[in-house]
Design a protein around this motif. Sequence first.
Motif, PDB file in Angstrom:
ATOM      1  N   PRO A   1       0.864  -1.189   0.000  1.00  0.00           N
ATOM      2  CA  PRO A   1       0.000   0.000   0.000  1.00  0.00           C
ATOM      3  C   PRO A   1       0.900   1.239   0.000  1.00  0.00           C
ATOM      4  O   PRO A   1       1.988   1.211   0.584  1.00  0.00           O
ATOM      5  CB  PRO A   1      -0.763  -0.102   1.327  1.00  0.00           C
ATOM      6  N   HIS A   2       0.456   2.294  -0.654  1.00  0.00           N
ATOM      7  CA  HIS A   2       1.278   3.507  -0.714  1.00  0.00           C
ATOM      8  C   HIS A   2       0.376   4.708  -0.923  1.00  0.00           C
ATOM      9  O   HIS A   2      -0.776   4.564  -1.337  1.00  0.00           O
ATOM     10  CB  HIS A   2       2.311   3.393  -1.846  1.00  0.00           C
ATOM     11  N   GLU A   3       0.915   5.885  -0.622  1.00  0.00           N
ATOM     12  CA  GLU A   3       0.138   7.110  -0.807  1.00  0.00           C
ATOM     13  C   GLU A   3       1.074   8.246  -1.192  1.00  0.00           C
ATOM     14  O   GLU A   3       2.278   8.186  -0.942  1.00  0.00           O
ATOM     15  CB  GLU A   3      -0.617   7.469   0.470  1.00  0.00           C
ATOM     16  N   VAL A   4       0.486   9.272  -1.801  1.00  0.00           N
ATOM     17  CA  VAL A   4       1.248  10.465  -2.136  1.00  0.00           C
ATOM     18  C   VAL A   4       0.692  11.611  -1.293  1.00  0.00           C
ATOM     19  O   VAL A   4      -0.495  11.936  -1.379  1.00  0.00           O
ATOM     20  CB  VAL A   4       1.136  10.813  -3.639  1.00  0.00           C
ATOM     21  N   LEU A   5       1.542  12.193  -0.448  1.00  0.00           N
ATOM     22  CA  LEU A   5       1.106  13.331   0.376  1.00  0.00           C
ATOM     23  C   LEU A   5       0.949  14.569  -0.502  1.00  0.00           C
ATOM     24  O   LEU A   5       1.548  14.661  -1.573  1.00  0.00           O
ATOM     25  CB  LEU A   5       2.124  13.594   1.484  1.00  0.00           C
ATOM     26  N   ALA A   6       0.135  15.496  -0.042  1.00  0.00           N
ATOM     27  CA  ALA A   6      -0.147  16.697  -0.840  1.00  0.00           C
ATOM     28  C   ALA A   6       1.148  17.399  -1.246  1.00  0.00           C
ATOM     29  O   ALA A   6       2.028  17.660  -0.416  1.00  0.00           O
ATOM     30  CB  ALA A   6      -1.025  17.646  -0.035  1.00  0.00           C
ATOM     31  N   ALA A   7       1.249  17.697  -2.521  1.00  0.00           N
ATOM     32  CA  ALA A   7       2.407  18.432  -3.028  1.00  0.00           C
ATOM     33  C   ALA A   7       2.172  19.912  -2.788  1.00  0.00           C
ATOM     34  O   ALA A   7       1.040  20.386  -2.818  1.00  0.00           O
ATOM     35  CB  ALA A   7       2.585  18.149  -4.515  1.00  0.00           C
TER      36      ALA A   7
END
Length: 199
Positions: free
Chosen positions: A175-181
Amino acid sequence: MYTPLYEKITDALVKEGYVVLEDFLDEESYKKISLDAKSETLYKAAGISAASSLHQDRNRRRDKIVWLEDSKDSGGIFLEFARGLQKYLNRSLYLGLSYYEAHFALYEKGDFYEKHLDAFKGSKNRVVTTVYYLNETWSKEDGGELLIYDEEDKFLREVIPKANTFVLFLSDKFPHEVLAAKKKRYSIAGWFRIDKRES
Ligand code: OGA
Ligand code: MN
């Protein structure tokens, strides 16, 4: 030409299931790919379900994408690298990967991607995920980190989306996520698949 990279990736895939490699491609290749990403004007909102953009959900995912094409510098270089890797993985690990698809992704200020898996367990379509980052100036304050978790959902690794950093992992295990840029964030996300291509 990419054989040492292919070996490194394959070893890591067997041992850890994922790998993060900095200073990945040669400078010239990197520059061409990065330039294409930034001069592209056709970015469109990405979908949630695999091949379609019908299923857009801005609460879960906000990036915009454009698929790589063989006819451009970026596609020529990156897809050639990936197809070589596909062959190498098939020969050494018998993964039976049938094709590779990849798109540029643009996260603008505030854009993120909620925690997710790229493939559901047991459903064999996307088998191996790749991400390649194209941001020359990026520091911790710019956000946009990729956070990777293990199969028990335990935090594993943070990746800063810096220029020429490459990440690869098994699509159904991490599982993975991209934090707000906090500013424009460019990358190429790609997948090796074992099903048939739709078009
Ligand atoms: C994706 C994804 C990660 C990143 O596109 O599925 O998880 O760091 N991207 O851009
Ligand atoms: Mn993903």
